[in-house]
Write a protein that holds these residues in place. Structure first.
Motif, PDB file in Angstrom:
ATOM      1  N   ALA A   7     -59.766 -91.700  13.478  1.00  0.00           N
ATOM      2  CA  ALA A   7     -59.428 -91.303  12.102  1.00  0.00           C
ATOM      3  C   ALA A   7     -60.708 -91.286  11.286  1.00  0.00           C
ATOM      4  CB  ALA A   7     -58.430 -92.289  11.504  1.00  0.00           C
ATOM      5  N   ASP A   9     -61.905 -90.931   8.013  1.00  0.00           N
ATOM      6  CA  ASP A   9     -61.652 -90.889   6.572  1.00  0.00           C
ATOM      7  C   ASP A   9     -62.963 -91.054   5.807  1.00  0.00           C
ATOM      8  OD1 ASP A   9     -58.788 -90.561   6.481  1.00  0.00           O
ATOM      9  OD2 ASP A   9     -58.643 -92.567   7.343  1.00  0.00           O
ATOM     10  N   LYS A  28     -59.164 -87.062  13.771  1.00  0.00           N
ATOM     11  CA  LYS A  28     -58.241 -86.806  12.660  1.00  0.00           C
ATOM     12  C   LYS A  28     -59.037 -86.826  11.360  1.00  0.00           C
ATOM     13  CE  LYS A  28     -55.202 -89.939  10.999  1.00  0.00           C
ATOM     14  NZ  LYS A  28     -55.278 -89.892   9.532  1.00  0.00           N
ATOM     15  N   LYS A  59     -51.234 -85.057   5.110  1.00  0.00           N
ATOM     16  CA  LYS A  59     -49.807 -85.407   4.949  1.00  0.00           C
ATOM     17  C   LYS A  59     -49.140 -84.483   3.951  1.00  0.00           C
ATOM     18  CE  LYS A  59     -50.079 -89.947   6.694  1.00  0.00           C
ATOM     19  NZ  LYS A  59     -51.581 -89.991   6.654  1.00  0.00           N
ATOM     20  N   SER A 111     -42.342 -92.374  10.911  1.00  0.00           N
ATOM     21  CA  SER A 111     -42.240 -93.692  10.279  1.00  0.00           C
ATOM     22  C   SER A 111     -43.658 -94.232  10.081  1.00  0.00           C
ATOM     23  CB  SER A 111     -41.431 -94.635  11.169  1.00  0.00           C
ATOM     24  OG  SER A 111     -41.303 -95.892  10.524  1.00  0.00           O
ATOM     25  N   MET A 112     -43.973 -94.594   8.838  1.00  0.00           N
ATOM     26  CA  MET A 112     -45.353 -94.998   8.550  1.00  0.00           C
ATOM     27  C   MET A 112     -45.612 -96.452   8.933  1.00  0.00           C
ATOM     28  SD  MET A 112     -46.473 -92.889   5.143  1.00  0.00           S
ATOM     29  CE  MET A 112     -48.185 -93.393   5.335  1.00  0.00           C
ATOM     30  N   SER A 113     -46.900 -96.800   8.953  1.00  0.00           N
ATOM     31  CA  SER A 113     -47.296 -98.109   9.482  1.00  0.00           C
ATOM     32  C   SER A 113     -47.192 -99.258   8.481  1.00  0.00           C
ATOM     33  CB  SER A 113     -48.750 -98.023   9.972  1.00  0.00           C
ATOM     34  OG  SER A 113     -49.600 -97.603   8.920  1.00  0.00           O
ATOM     35  N   VAL A 164     -53.478 -99.516  14.093  1.00  0.00           N
ATOM     36  CA  VAL A 164     -54.075-100.344  15.139  1.00  0.00           C
ATOM     37  C   VAL A 164     -55.391-100.932  14.622  1.00  0.00           C
ATOM     38  CG1 VAL A 164     -54.914-100.297  17.514  1.00  0.00           C
ATOM     39  CG2 VAL A 164     -53.114 -98.719  16.800  1.00  0.00           C
ATOM     40  N   GLN A 167     -55.071-102.717  10.463  1.00  0.00           N
ATOM     41  CA  GLN A 167     -53.710-102.892   9.925  1.00  0.00           C
ATOM     42  C   GLN A 167     -52.861-103.874  10.741  1.00  0.00           C
ATOM     43  OE1 GLN A 167     -51.596 -99.320   8.444  1.00  0.00           O
ATOM     44  NE2 GLN A 167     -53.476 -98.193   8.905  1.00  0.00           N
ATOM     45  N   ILE A 184     -57.194 -94.633  15.398  1.00  0.00           N
ATOM     46  CA  ILE A 184     -57.982 -95.779  14.937  1.00  0.00           C
ATOM     47  C   ILE A 184     -59.119 -95.301  14.036  1.00  0.00           C
ATOM     48  CG2 ILE A 184     -59.270 -97.836  15.638  1.00  0.00           C
ATOM     49  CD1 ILE A 184     -57.900 -97.637  18.385  1.00  0.00           C
ATOM     50  N   GLY A 185     -59.195 -95.897  12.858  1.00  0.00           N
ATOM     51  CA  GLY A 185     -60.231 -95.501  11.904  1.00  0.00           C
ATOM     52  C   GLY A 185     -61.239 -96.598  11.646  1.00  0.00           C
ATOM     53  N   TYR A 189     -65.213 -96.928  12.577  1.00  0.00           N
ATOM     54  CA  TYR A 189     -66.314 -96.405  11.751  1.00  0.00           C
ATOM     55  C   TYR A 189     -66.961 -97.428  10.827  1.00  0.00           C
ATOM     56  CZ  TYR A 189     -62.883 -95.290   8.009  1.00  0.00           C
ATOM     57  OH  TYR A 189     -61.907 -95.348   7.053  1.00  0.00           O
TER      58      TYR A 189
END
Ligand code: BMP
Length: 218
Positions: A7, A9, A28, A59, A111-113, A164, A167, A184-185, A189
């Motif tokens: 991820a 971001d 992502k 999203k 379903s969000m985390s 993951v 979180q 995984i973000g 990073y």
């Protein structure tokens, strides 16, 4: 087999990305990155990396016309994430047929985390997923039971799973429950050495998957 979708971001320099590319399945791209760098720089960065799937994650949750106007500016990506609660007619149906036409994939959020996500809409969300038949769905790694039940119900739909590391979900939990990839973000990073961090994560996932095989729902 690579099981991680990175991820992005925040900006990750190309020198690091090019060392990472053989260690991940996908990349992502988040909205914060695009706001930081601007679309042109993101497009150029993506051009330089050799990663199997580039997923744009804004999203999307809007009328069809507006969502199409967003994705048409980002056709350098392979696939896009949208919410499913927005429903089908005039919205996801139009986005799906546009992406089909362009040969691009669609992922829907199931379903969000985070702990505040309300699963009381789950049966509606499942209806939307059935009707749209997306390439994949997003389910938080913090909800392994849901991952397994979606895997049983929608066996042909790919499950990608965030939450993951930072979180709280353990590396490999989501895959053992039936997810195809873990997103995984920050754990990567923000690490001092993202390349080695990713390599150790891959090793942990690999070991975990060896031990949970057989129990992974088909
Ligand atoms: P991190 O590993 O840094 O927590 O990042 C998780 C990524 O997954 C972020 O890009 C976030 O937007 C995304 N995500 C999430 O955390 N939970 C969800 O339910 C859905 C997501 O797409």
């Amino acid at each position: 087999k690579n099981r991680v979708i990175l991820a992005m971001d925040k900006y990750i320099p190309l020198e690091i990305l090019s060392e990472i590319e053989s260690e991940v399945y996908g990349l992502k791209i988040g909205l914060p990155l695009v706001l930081d760098l601007g679309l042109e720089k993101v497009r150029n960065l993506v051009k330089e990396v050799n990663i199997e799937e580039i997923i744009v994650d804004f999203k999307l949750a809007d009328i069809g016309y507006v969502m199409k106007s967003v994705v048409e500016k980002m056709l350098f990506a392979d696939s896009f994430i949208a919410h499913s609660f927005i429903g089908v007619k005039g919205s996801l149906d139009e986005l799906k047929s546009y992406l089909d036409e362009k040969g691009k994939g669609l992922y829907l959020v199931a379903s969000m985390s985070h702990s505040g996500w309300n699963n009381s809409f789950l049966s509606y969300i499942k209806e939307v997923i059935k009707e749209i038949n997306p390439k994949g769905i997003v389910i938080g790694a913090t909800k392994t039971d849901l991952i397994s039940s979606f895997k049983r119900e929608f066996s042909s739909i790919k499950i990608i799973s965030p939450g993951v590391g930072v979180q709280g979900a353990n590396y490999g939990d989501a895959i053992c429950a039936g997810a195809d990839f873990e997103i995984i973000g920050r754990s990567i990073y923000t690490a001092k050495d993202p390349v080695n961090q990713l390599k150790s994560i891959n090793k942990i996932i690999e070991d975990r998957v060896m031990n949970c095989k057989g129990r992974v729902p088909k």
